[in-house]
Design a protein around this motif. Structure first.
Motif, PDB file in Angstrom:
ATOM      1  N   TYR A  36     -34.097 -25.029 -43.147  1.00  0.00           N
ATOM      2  CA  TYR A  36     -32.920 -25.705 -42.607  1.00  0.00           C
ATOM      3  C   TYR A  36     -31.625 -25.104 -43.142  1.00  0.00           C
ATOM      4  CZ  TYR A  36     -35.856 -28.960 -40.180  1.00  0.00           C
ATOM      5  OH  TYR A  36     -36.775 -29.491 -39.330  1.00  0.00           O
ATOM      6  N   GLY A  37     -31.660 -24.553 -44.339  1.00  0.00           N
ATOM      7  CA  GLY A  37     -30.491 -23.855 -44.853  1.00  0.00           C
ATOM      8  C   GLY A  37     -30.188 -22.608 -44.049  1.00  0.00           C
ATOM      9  N   LYS A  38     -31.227 -21.835 -43.753  1.00  0.00           N
ATOM     10  CA  LYS A  38     -31.038 -20.594 -43.006  1.00  0.00           C
ATOM     11  C   LYS A  38     -30.763 -20.856 -41.524  1.00  0.00           C
ATOM     12  CE  LYS A  38     -33.131 -16.067 -42.213  1.00  0.00           C
ATOM     13  NZ  LYS A  38     -34.281 -15.187 -42.517  1.00  0.00           N
ATOM     14  N   ALA A  39     -31.493 -21.769 -40.931  1.00  0.00           N
ATOM     15  CA  ALA A  39     -31.357 -22.006 -39.489  1.00  0.00           C
ATOM     16  C   ALA A  39     -30.082 -22.764 -39.125  1.00  0.00           C
ATOM     17  CB  ALA A  39     -32.577 -22.761 -38.952  1.00  0.00           C
ATOM     18  N   PHE A  40     -29.661 -23.732 -39.971  1.00  0.00           N
ATOM     19  CA  PHE A  40     -28.556 -24.610 -39.591  1.00  0.00           C
ATOM     20  C   PHE A  40     -27.475 -24.761 -40.655  1.00  0.00           C
ATOM     21  CE2 PHE A  40     -30.514 -25.683 -35.728  1.00  0.00           C
ATOM     22  CZ  PHE A  40     -31.868 -25.855 -35.961  1.00  0.00           C
ATOM     23  N   GLY A  41     -27.620 -24.111 -41.805  1.00  0.00           N
ATOM     24  CA  GLY A  41     -26.604 -24.187 -42.853  1.00  0.00           C
ATOM     25  C   GLY A  41     -26.604 -25.483 -43.645  1.00  0.00           C
ATOM     26  N   TRP A  42     -27.696 -26.248 -43.598  1.00  0.00           N
ATOM     27  CA  TRP A  42     -27.755 -27.503 -44.342  1.00  0.00           C
ATOM     28  C   TRP A  42     -27.850 -27.240 -45.831  1.00  0.00           C
ATOM     29  CZ3 TRP A  42     -31.724 -31.127 -41.500  1.00  0.00           C
ATOM     30  CH2 TRP A  42     -31.273 -31.368 -40.188  1.00  0.00           C
ATOM     31  N   LYS A  43     -27.294 -28.162 -46.623  1.00  0.00           N
ATOM     32  CA  LYS A  43     -27.402 -28.154 -48.081  1.00  0.00           C
ATOM     33  C   LYS A  43     -28.169 -29.403 -48.479  1.00  0.00           C
ATOM     34  CE  LYS A  43     -23.106 -25.622 -48.768  1.00  0.00           C
ATOM     35  NZ  LYS A  43     -22.931 -25.238 -47.381  1.00  0.00           N
ATOM     36  N   PHE A  44     -28.867 -29.312 -49.602  1.00  0.00           N
ATOM     37  CA  PHE A  44     -29.725 -30.414 -50.030  1.00  0.00           C
ATOM     38  C   PHE A  44     -29.410 -30.863 -51.445  1.00  0.00           C
ATOM     39  CE2 PHE A  44     -32.699 -30.641 -46.561  1.00  0.00           C
ATOM     40  CZ  PHE A  44     -32.554 -29.410 -45.951  1.00  0.00           C
ATOM     41  N   THR A  45     -29.729 -32.119 -51.713  1.00  0.00           N
ATOM     42  CA  THR A  45     -29.687 -32.676 -53.056  1.00  0.00           C
ATOM     43  C   THR A  45     -31.118 -33.028 -53.431  1.00  0.00           C
ATOM     44  OG1 THR A  45     -27.485 -33.608 -52.658  1.00  0.00           O
ATOM     45  CG2 THR A  45     -28.752 -34.524 -54.497  1.00  0.00           C
ATOM     46  N   ASP A  46     -31.573 -32.517 -54.571  1.00  0.00           N
ATOM     47  CA  ASP A  46     -32.926 -32.812 -55.057  1.00  0.00           C
ATOM     48  C   ASP A  46     -32.934 -34.151 -55.779  1.00  0.00           C
ATOM     49  OD1 ASP A  46     -33.488 -29.366 -56.066  1.00  0.00           O
ATOM     50  OD2 ASP A  46     -33.774 -30.319 -54.124  1.00  0.00           O
ATOM     51  N   TYR A  47     -33.909 -34.968 -55.467  1.00  0.00           N
ATOM     52  CA  TYR A  47     -34.131 -36.241 -56.159  1.00  0.00           C
ATOM     53  C   TYR A  47     -35.551 -36.221 -56.710  1.00  0.00           C
ATOM     54  CZ  TYR A  47     -29.808 -37.927 -54.128  1.00  0.00           C
ATOM     55  OH  TYR A  47     -28.481 -38.080 -53.789  1.00  0.00           O
ATOM     56  N   GLY A  48     -35.742 -35.522 -57.797  1.00  0.00           N
ATOM     57  CA  GLY A  48     -37.065 -35.383 -58.393  1.00  0.00           C
ATOM     58  C   GLY A  48     -37.888 -34.338 -57.665  1.00  0.00           C
ATOM     59  N   GLU A  49     -39.173 -34.343 -57.931  1.00  0.00           N
ATOM     60  CA  GLU A  49     -40.078 -33.341 -57.358  1.00  0.00           C
ATOM     61  C   GLU A  49     -40.519 -33.654 -55.933  1.00  0.00           C
ATOM     62  OE1 GLU A  49     -42.978 -31.551 -60.476  1.00  0.00           O
ATOM     63  OE2 GLU A  49     -42.813 -33.715 -60.899  1.00  0.00           O
ATOM     64  N   ASN A  50     -40.323 -34.905 -55.510  1.00  0.00           N
ATOM     65  CA  ASN A  50     -40.913 -35.330 -54.242  1.00  0.00           C
ATOM     66  C   ASN A  50     -39.929 -35.731 -53.157  1.00  0.00           C
ATOM     67  OD1 ASN A  50     -43.610 -34.984 -55.094  1.00  0.00           O
ATOM     68  ND2 ASN A  50     -43.417 -36.849 -56.310  1.00  0.00           N
ATOM     69  N   TYR A  51     -38.606 -35.492 -53.382  1.00  0.00           N
ATOM     70  CA  TYR A  51     -37.659 -35.908 -52.354  1.00  0.00           C
ATOM     71  C   TYR A  51     -36.415 -35.038 -52.395  1.00  0.00           C
ATOM     72  CZ  TYR A  51     -35.614 -39.038 -48.945  1.00  0.00           C
ATOM     73  OH  TYR A  51     -35.105 -39.557 -47.795  1.00  0.00           O
ATOM     74  N   ILE A  52     -35.956 -34.649 -51.208  1.00  0.00           N
ATOM     75  CA  ILE A  52     -34.679 -33.952 -51.053  1.00  0.00           C
ATOM     76  C   ILE A  52     -33.900 -34.651 -49.949  1.00  0.00           C
ATOM     77  CG2 ILE A  52     -35.445 -31.706 -51.925  1.00  0.00           C
ATOM     78  CD1 ILE A  52     -35.780 -30.789 -48.995  1.00  0.00           C
ATOM     79  N   ALA A  53     -32.584 -34.662 -50.090  1.00  0.00           N
ATOM     80  CA  ALA A  53     -31.739 -35.329 -49.096  1.00  0.00           C
ATOM     81  C   ALA A  53     -30.730 -34.346 -48.536  1.00  0.00           C
ATOM     82  CB  ALA A  53     -31.013 -36.513 -49.730  1.00  0.00           C
ATOM     83  N   PHE A  54     -30.321 -34.586 -47.296  1.00  0.00           N
ATOM     84  CA  PHE A  54     -29.246 -33.827 -46.667  1.00  0.00           C
ATOM     85  C   PHE A  54     -28.187 -34.818 -46.218  1.00  0.00           C
ATOM     86  CE2 PHE A  54     -32.642 -34.479 -43.555  1.00  0.00           C
ATOM     87  CZ  PHE A  54     -31.979 -35.077 -42.492  1.00  0.00           C
ATOM     88  N   SER A  55     -26.965 -34.343 -46.029  1.00  0.00           N
ATOM     89  CA  SER A  55     -25.875 -35.253 -45.687  1.00  0.00           C
ATOM     90  C   SER A  55     -25.335 -34.980 -44.296  1.00  0.00           C
ATOM     91  CB  SER A  55     -24.741 -35.125 -46.700  1.00  0.00           C
ATOM     92  OG  SER A  55     -24.035 -33.921 -46.484  1.00  0.00           O
ATOM     93  N   GLN A  56     -24.606 -35.946 -43.796  1.00  0.00           N
ATOM     94  CA  GLN A  56     -24.016 -35.811 -42.466  1.00  0.00           C
ATOM     95  C   GLN A  56     -22.989 -34.701 -42.398  1.00  0.00           C
ATOM     96  OE1 GLN A  56     -21.690 -39.184 -41.103  1.00  0.00           O
ATOM     97  NE2 GLN A  56     -21.416 -39.861 -43.209  1.00  0.00           N
ATOM     98  N   ALA A  57     -22.470 -34.253 -43.558  1.00  0.00           N
ATOM     99  CA  ALA A  57     -21.489 -33.169 -43.557  1.00  0.00           C
ATOM    100  C   ALA A  57     -22.041 -31.913 -42.895  1.00  0.00           C
ATOM    101  CB  ALA A  57     -21.039 -32.856 -44.979  1.00  0.00           C
ATOM    102  N   GLU A  58     -23.306 -31.604 -43.118  1.00  0.00           N
ATOM    103  CA  GLU A  58     -23.928 -30.428 -42.513  1.00  0.00           C
ATOM    104  C   GLU A  58     -24.742 -30.774 -41.276  1.00  0.00           C
ATOM    105  OE1 GLU A  58     -24.578 -30.955 -46.000  1.00  0.00           O
ATOM    106  OE2 GLU A  58     -22.878 -29.699 -46.548  1.00  0.00           O
ATOM    107  N   SER A  59     -25.404 -31.903 -41.288  1.00  0.00           N
ATOM    108  CA  SER A  59     -26.363 -32.210 -40.236  1.00  0.00           C
ATOM    109  C   SER A  59     -25.856 -33.180 -39.185  1.00  0.00           C
ATOM    110  CB  SER A  59     -27.625 -32.809 -40.867  1.00  0.00           C
ATOM    111  OG  SER A  59     -27.325 -34.096 -41.399  1.00  0.00           O
TER     112      SER A  59
END
Length: 119
Positions: A25-48
């Protein structure tokens, strides 16, 4: 932005490999993520355009909803998806008001990308 009642506010996906999902998703759409531990990542409306996340799972992923992304250049979006390792499931087709295609991401989620008809 303050959430509005009765509107889509967040969307959550399952993923087998969170690093692969971030790369895709970073390469295809420029999204950035926030890691929340080993089992969850979040994206924000700013990119998506909408807040959401991916939860790591070992179970088979069954996609019960088709999430549709918007892009002003459908050809470029399709090229980005392919370059990032996505698979085109339904090639570009027209419908009243626009065109779209559907793709499969690295974890098997099916999504679509659409654009308005060009005037």
């Amino acid at each position: 932005m303050k959430p509005i009642s009765n509107t889509i506010n967040y969307i959550e996906f399952k993923a087998h490999n969170l690093e692969a999902i971030k790369a895709f998703y970073g390469k295809a759409f420029g999204w950035k993520f926030t890691d929340y531990g080993e089992n969850y990542i979040a994206f924000s409306q700013a990119e998506s355009g909408l807040d959401g996340g991916f939860e790591k799972t070992e179970e088979a992923i069954v996609n019960g909803v088709l999430v549709v992304l918007y892009h002003k250049n459908l050809i470029k979006a399709k090229q980005n998806v392919i370059a990032a390792g996505g698979k085109i499931k339904v090639d570009i087709f027209s419908f009243p008001g626009g065109s779209r295609f559907q793709f499969i991401d690295p974890s098997g989620n099916e999504l679509a990308v659409w654009m308005h008809d060009q005037a």
